[in-house]
Design a protein around this motif. Sequence first.
Motif, PDB file in Angstrom:
ATOM      1  N   SER A  87       0.843  -1.188   0.000  1.00  0.00           N
ATOM      2  CA  SER A  87       0.000   0.000   0.000  1.00  0.00           C
ATOM      3  C   SER A  87       0.880   1.240   0.000  1.00  0.00           C
ATOM      4  O   SER A  87       1.910   1.276   0.661  1.00  0.00           O
ATOM      5  CB  SER A  87      -0.905   0.017   1.236  1.00  0.00           C
TER       6      SER A  87
ATOM      7  N   GLU B  18      -8.194 -11.095  -0.230  1.00  0.00           N
ATOM      8  CA  GLU B  18      -8.284 -10.357  -1.492  1.00  0.00           C
ATOM      9  C   GLU B  18      -9.453  -9.378  -1.471  1.00  0.00           C
ATOM     10  O   GLU B  18      -9.329  -8.231  -1.917  1.00  0.00           O
ATOM     11  CB  GLU B  18      -8.438 -11.331  -2.655  1.00  0.00           C
ATOM     12  N   LYS B  19     -10.596  -9.801  -0.940  1.00  0.00           N
ATOM     13  CA  LYS B  19     -11.784  -8.961  -0.863  1.00  0.00           C
ATOM     14  C   LYS B  19     -11.517  -7.733   0.015  1.00  0.00           C
ATOM     15  O   LYS B  19     -11.854  -6.606  -0.331  1.00  0.00           O
ATOM     16  CB  LYS B  19     -12.946  -9.779  -0.278  1.00  0.00           C
TER      17      LYS B  19
ATOM     18  N   LYS C 193      -9.056  -5.223  -1.721  1.00  0.00           N
ATOM     19  CA  LYS C 193      -9.715  -4.372  -2.722  1.00  0.00           C
ATOM     20  C   LYS C 193     -10.496  -3.254  -2.062  1.00  0.00           C
ATOM     21  O   LYS C 193     -10.475  -2.102  -2.509  1.00  0.00           O
ATOM     22  CB  LYS C 193     -10.640  -5.218  -3.597  1.00  0.00           C
TER      23      LYS C 193
ATOM     24  N   ASN D 230      -8.092  -0.560  -0.784  1.00  0.00           N
ATOM     25  CA  ASN D 230      -7.128  -0.025  -1.765  1.00  0.00           C
ATOM     26  C   ASN D 230      -5.685  -0.530  -1.486  1.00  0.00           C
ATOM     27  O   ASN D 230      -4.715   0.236  -1.591  1.00  0.00           O
ATOM     28  CB  ASN D 230      -7.142   1.499  -1.769  1.00  0.00           C
TER      29      ASN D 230
ATOM     30  N   ASN E  98      -2.846  -3.369  -2.609  1.00  0.00           N
ATOM     31  CA  ASN E  98      -2.493  -4.300  -3.711  1.00  0.00           C
ATOM     32  C   ASN E  98      -2.275  -5.702  -3.144  1.00  0.00           C
ATOM     33  O   ASN E  98      -1.538  -5.896  -2.193  1.00  0.00           O
ATOM     34  CB  ASN E  98      -1.215  -3.831  -4.411  1.00  0.00           C
TER      35      ASN E  98
ATOM     36  N   GLU F 154      -1.516  -9.911  -4.180  1.00  0.00           N
ATOM     37  CA  GLU F 154      -1.075 -10.870  -5.197  1.00  0.00           C
ATOM     38  C   GLU F 154      -0.673 -12.174  -4.534  1.00  0.00           C
ATOM     39  O   GLU F 154       0.078 -12.179  -3.552  1.00  0.00           O
ATOM     40  CB  GLU F 154       0.125 -10.297  -5.959  1.00  0.00           C
TER      41      GLU F 154
END
Length: 228
Positions: A165, A216-217, A220, A223, A225, A227
């Motif tokens: 972030s 992941e939820k 998002k 804000n 990132n 992976e």
Amino acid sequence: MKIKEGDVSLCRVKKIEGTTVFLELEGGGEGSLGFSEVAAGRIRNLRDYVSPNRKIVCKVLKISNGNVELSLRRVTGKEREQVLRKHKQESVLRNILKTVVPEPEKIIEKIEESYEIDEFFEEARANSEVLKKFLDPKNAAKVFEIISKEEEKEKVVKGEFVLKSVSLTGIEDIREVLDVDAEIHYLGSGRFSVSVFGKDFKKANFKLEFVLEEIEKRAKAGNVNFEV
């Protein structure tokens, strides 16, 4: 220890001199690792990857005049897990044999002539007759009983992911993302490991997928990132 190009092995960092990392390979032998093979891209903090006495999984790139050139960055996640799993199972098997026979190392050497340790472990769990190839019936029965109890323990499934972030509140945002029902450890450079437990691998793997989806939820929404 016989090694060849392409082999993946557990190594221990002996020392770091200049731009070279010197390593001791599991089972014997030594090798070296150039900084360019530590990680892809720019390395901000070398100790996030290597430090004296730390154990890492490396791939053999080249063997020339007795010099073994190794790589850390070329090892895949799957290869790393396989090596660490084999190392753990060998340690467990060695400790079990120590309680039953006087020279466990000789037994392990004989086993490795015919099996990979992880393959042997799985076969021995399913069929006690496999143990009788290397142990007398009485000791084989003892080892089988211990291995069976070991099988009843909770299984663990692990994964790795990256969270980054650029927000001023990035650290707090990441902490909120990581507030999930799983064991999470920081590996450095925005990388994290996640471990979940279950009575069998299918359930543990399903839970891992659920946890990663939840992370992941949240990433998002915040804000951040994410992976795998």
